[in-house]
Write a protein that holds these residues in place. Structure first.
Motif, PDB file in Angstrom:
ATOM      1  N   LEU A 116     114.610  19.514  65.092  1.00  0.00           N
ATOM      2  CA  LEU A 116     113.654  20.611  65.258  1.00  0.00           C
ATOM      3  C   LEU A 116     113.830  21.614  64.126  1.00  0.00           C
ATOM      4  CD1 LEU A 116     113.948  21.224  69.109  1.00  0.00           C
ATOM      5  CD2 LEU A 116     112.245  19.842  67.892  1.00  0.00           C
ATOM      6  N   GLU A 117     112.706  22.016  63.516  1.00  0.00           N
ATOM      7  CA  GLU A 117     112.782  22.963  62.404  1.00  0.00           C
ATOM      8  C   GLU A 117     113.236  24.339  62.894  1.00  0.00           C
ATOM      9  OE1 GLU A 117     109.996  24.887  58.836  1.00  0.00           O
ATOM     10  OE2 GLU A 117     109.246  23.223  60.066  1.00  0.00           O
ATOM     11  N   THR A 118     114.118  24.956  62.121  1.00  0.00           N
ATOM     12  CA  THR A 118     114.594  26.290  62.444  1.00  0.00           C
ATOM     13  C   THR A 118     114.348  27.209  61.259  1.00  0.00           C
ATOM     14  OG1 THR A 118     116.513  27.626  63.082  1.00  0.00           O
ATOM     15  CG2 THR A 118     116.938  25.741  61.643  1.00  0.00           C
ATOM     16  N   THR A 119     113.926  28.428  61.556  1.00  0.00           N
ATOM     17  CA  THR A 119     113.715  29.438  60.520  1.00  0.00           C
ATOM     18  C   THR A 119     114.633  30.634  60.718  1.00  0.00           C
ATOM     19  OG1 THR A 119     111.923  30.408  61.850  1.00  0.00           O
ATOM     20  CG2 THR A 119     111.304  28.772  60.190  1.00  0.00           C
ATOM     21  N   THR A 120     115.484  30.566  61.732  1.00  0.00           N
ATOM     22  CA  THR A 120     116.411  31.660  62.016  1.00  0.00           C
ATOM     23  C   THR A 120     117.578  31.620  61.041  1.00  0.00           C
ATOM     24  OG1 THR A 120     115.824  31.536  64.362  1.00  0.00           O
ATOM     25  CG2 THR A 120     117.839  32.743  63.781  1.00  0.00           C
ATOM     26  N   ALA A 121     117.897  32.771  60.471  1.00  0.00           N
ATOM     27  CA  ALA A 121     119.030  32.915  59.549  1.00  0.00           C
ATOM     28  C   ALA A 121     118.918  31.970  58.348  1.00  0.00           C
ATOM     29  CB  ALA A 121     120.348  32.690  60.278  1.00  0.00           C
ATOM     30  N   VAL A 122     117.689  31.805  57.842  1.00  0.00           N
ATOM     31  CA  VAL A 122     117.443  30.967  56.667  1.00  0.00           C
ATOM     32  C   VAL A 122     117.015  31.855  55.502  1.00  0.00           C
ATOM     33  CG1 VAL A 122     115.976  29.179  55.656  1.00  0.00           C
ATOM     34  CG2 VAL A 122     116.820  28.927  57.995  1.00  0.00           C
ATOM     35  N   THR A 123     117.648  31.693  54.352  1.00  0.00           N
ATOM     36  CA  THR A 123     117.279  32.416  53.131  1.00  0.00           C
ATOM     37  C   THR A 123     117.185  31.418  51.980  1.00  0.00           C
ATOM     38  OG1 THR A 123     119.601  32.892  52.637  1.00  0.00           O
ATOM     39  CG2 THR A 123     118.366  34.563  53.862  1.00  0.00           C
ATOM     40  N   SER A 124     116.426  31.791  50.953  1.00  0.00           N
ATOM     41  CA  SER A 124     116.253  30.902  49.802  1.00  0.00           C
ATOM     42  C   SER A 124     116.157  31.713  48.526  1.00  0.00           C
ATOM     43  CB  SER A 124     114.989  30.042  49.947  1.00  0.00           C
ATOM     44  OG  SER A 124     115.081  29.170  51.055  1.00  0.00           O
ATOM     45  N   THR A 125     116.551  31.102  47.423  1.00  0.00           N
ATOM     46  CA  THR A 125     116.345  31.706  46.112  1.00  0.00           C
ATOM     47  C   THR A 125     114.912  31.456  45.664  1.00  0.00           C
ATOM     48  OG1 THR A 125     116.962  29.703  44.895  1.00  0.00           O
ATOM     49  CG2 THR A 125     118.753  31.210  45.531  1.00  0.00           C
ATOM     50  N   ASP A 126     114.504  32.121  44.607  1.00  0.00           N
ATOM     51  CA  ASP A 126     113.240  31.783  43.968  1.00  0.00           C
ATOM     52  C   ASP A 126     113.390  30.432  43.263  1.00  0.00           C
ATOM     53  OD1 ASP A 126     112.086  34.181  44.772  1.00  0.00           O
ATOM     54  OD2 ASP A 126     112.776  35.236  42.970  1.00  0.00           O
ATOM     55  N   THR A 127     112.268  29.819  42.943  1.00  0.00           N
ATOM     56  CA  THR A 127     112.320  28.592  42.144  1.00  0.00           C
ATOM     57  C   THR A 127     112.720  28.963  40.726  1.00  0.00           C
ATOM     58  OG1 THR A 127     110.576  27.626  43.510  1.00  0.00           O
ATOM     59  CG2 THR A 127     111.028  26.576  41.396  1.00  0.00           C
ATOM     60  N   LEU A 128     113.816  28.393  40.249  1.00  0.00           N
ATOM     61  CA  LEU A 128     114.403  28.782  38.969  1.00  0.00           C
ATOM     62  C   LEU A 128     114.124  27.726  37.907  1.00  0.00           C
ATOM     63  CD1 LEU A 128     117.875  29.859  40.412  1.00  0.00           C
ATOM     64  CD2 LEU A 128     115.875  31.310  40.019  1.00  0.00           C
TER      65      LEU A 128
END
Length: 244
Positions: free
Chosen positions: A154-166
């Motif tokens: 199951l997809e989770t979006t809680t406590a998820v962070t990402s960098t920009d595309t570098l």
């Protein structure tokens, strides 16, 4: 869309300049290819410039040179009378312009490189401890990409962070996504990547063997402790019974 190269003697090169020691004159030759997205309607120009003034220009649409000024008109007539030169200019539409346009499209506009995906803990951890997983998506092209985290499917979006595309500087990109959670034994955690180079989403499951090894060692230690305590109690009971 246009490509522009500097040209001299039917070859590709940097701008070449000739001048007298006192700087009395200067000559330049430039190639210019113009085309649309289909690269079918290719227009090829060869420009000769003397002292920063355009003297002659070859135009593939009319397949001849056009001169400007007395000096340029005289040279254009001479160039047009040279059958070998005109044959080279006609062939260069294909050998220089269209060939380079195809290469440009394949290496940029139509270039597709699938990502390399790696999932790891950012630091050593144990089951039940607050931990962070990193999903590294590396070396892909084009830039468009989507990264998501799954916990037991199951997809989770809680406590998820990402960098920009570098941008990597070599016509490829990278992105890093992070999931903060408390690992539970038996739980499946994976990183899923969607990219134009992939026919279907790429799912990489986090390898828990490192945590399992720690858990197994801890379980062995606890069992050994209980066995040791049991043996000590049993030995004490036997000693008391024997000397009763």
């Amino acid at each position: 869309m246009a490509l522009c190269w500097v040209y001299w003697m039917a070859g590709l090169s940097v701008i070449q300049t000739w001048a007298t020691p006192a700087g009395g004159y200067q000559f330049q030759g430039i190639v210019d290819c113009e085309y649309d997205d289909t690269i079918d309607n290719m227009i090829y120009f060869v420009k000769n410039i003397f002292n920063q003034k355009l003297t002659t220009i070859y135009d593939s649409r009319v397949q001849k040179y056009v001169g400007f000024g007395e000096f340029g008109i005289r040279n254009a007539d001479r160039y047009n009378s040279q059958a070998w030169k005109m044959a080279i200019r006609k062939a260069e539409v294909e050998t220089i312009c269209r060939y380079s346009a195809r290469f440009f499209k394949l290496s940029t506009l139509e270039r597709i490189v699938p990502p390399i995906v790696k999932v790891r803990l950012t630091k050593p951890s144990r089951y039940g401890e607050l931990s962070m997983l990193e999903c590294s998506v590396l070396g892909f092209y084009p830039q468009e990409v989507r990264v998501s985290w799954l916990r037991d499917g199951l997809e989770t979006t809680t406590a998820v962070t990402s960098t920009d595309t570098l941008a990597n500087g070599d016509w490829s990109y990278q992105l890093h996504s992070y999931l903060e959670f408390r690992p539970q034994r038996g739980e499946s955690v994976s990183c899923t990547v969607e990219h134009p180079s992939l026919d279907e989403p790429l799912e990489v499951v986090w390898d828990t063997s490192g945590l399992d090894a720690k858990w197994f060692k801890m379980a062995i230690g606890v069992c050994s402790l209980f066995i040791g305590v049991a043996m000590a109690i049993g030995g004490g009971v036997y000693y008391w019974w024997k000397n009763r």
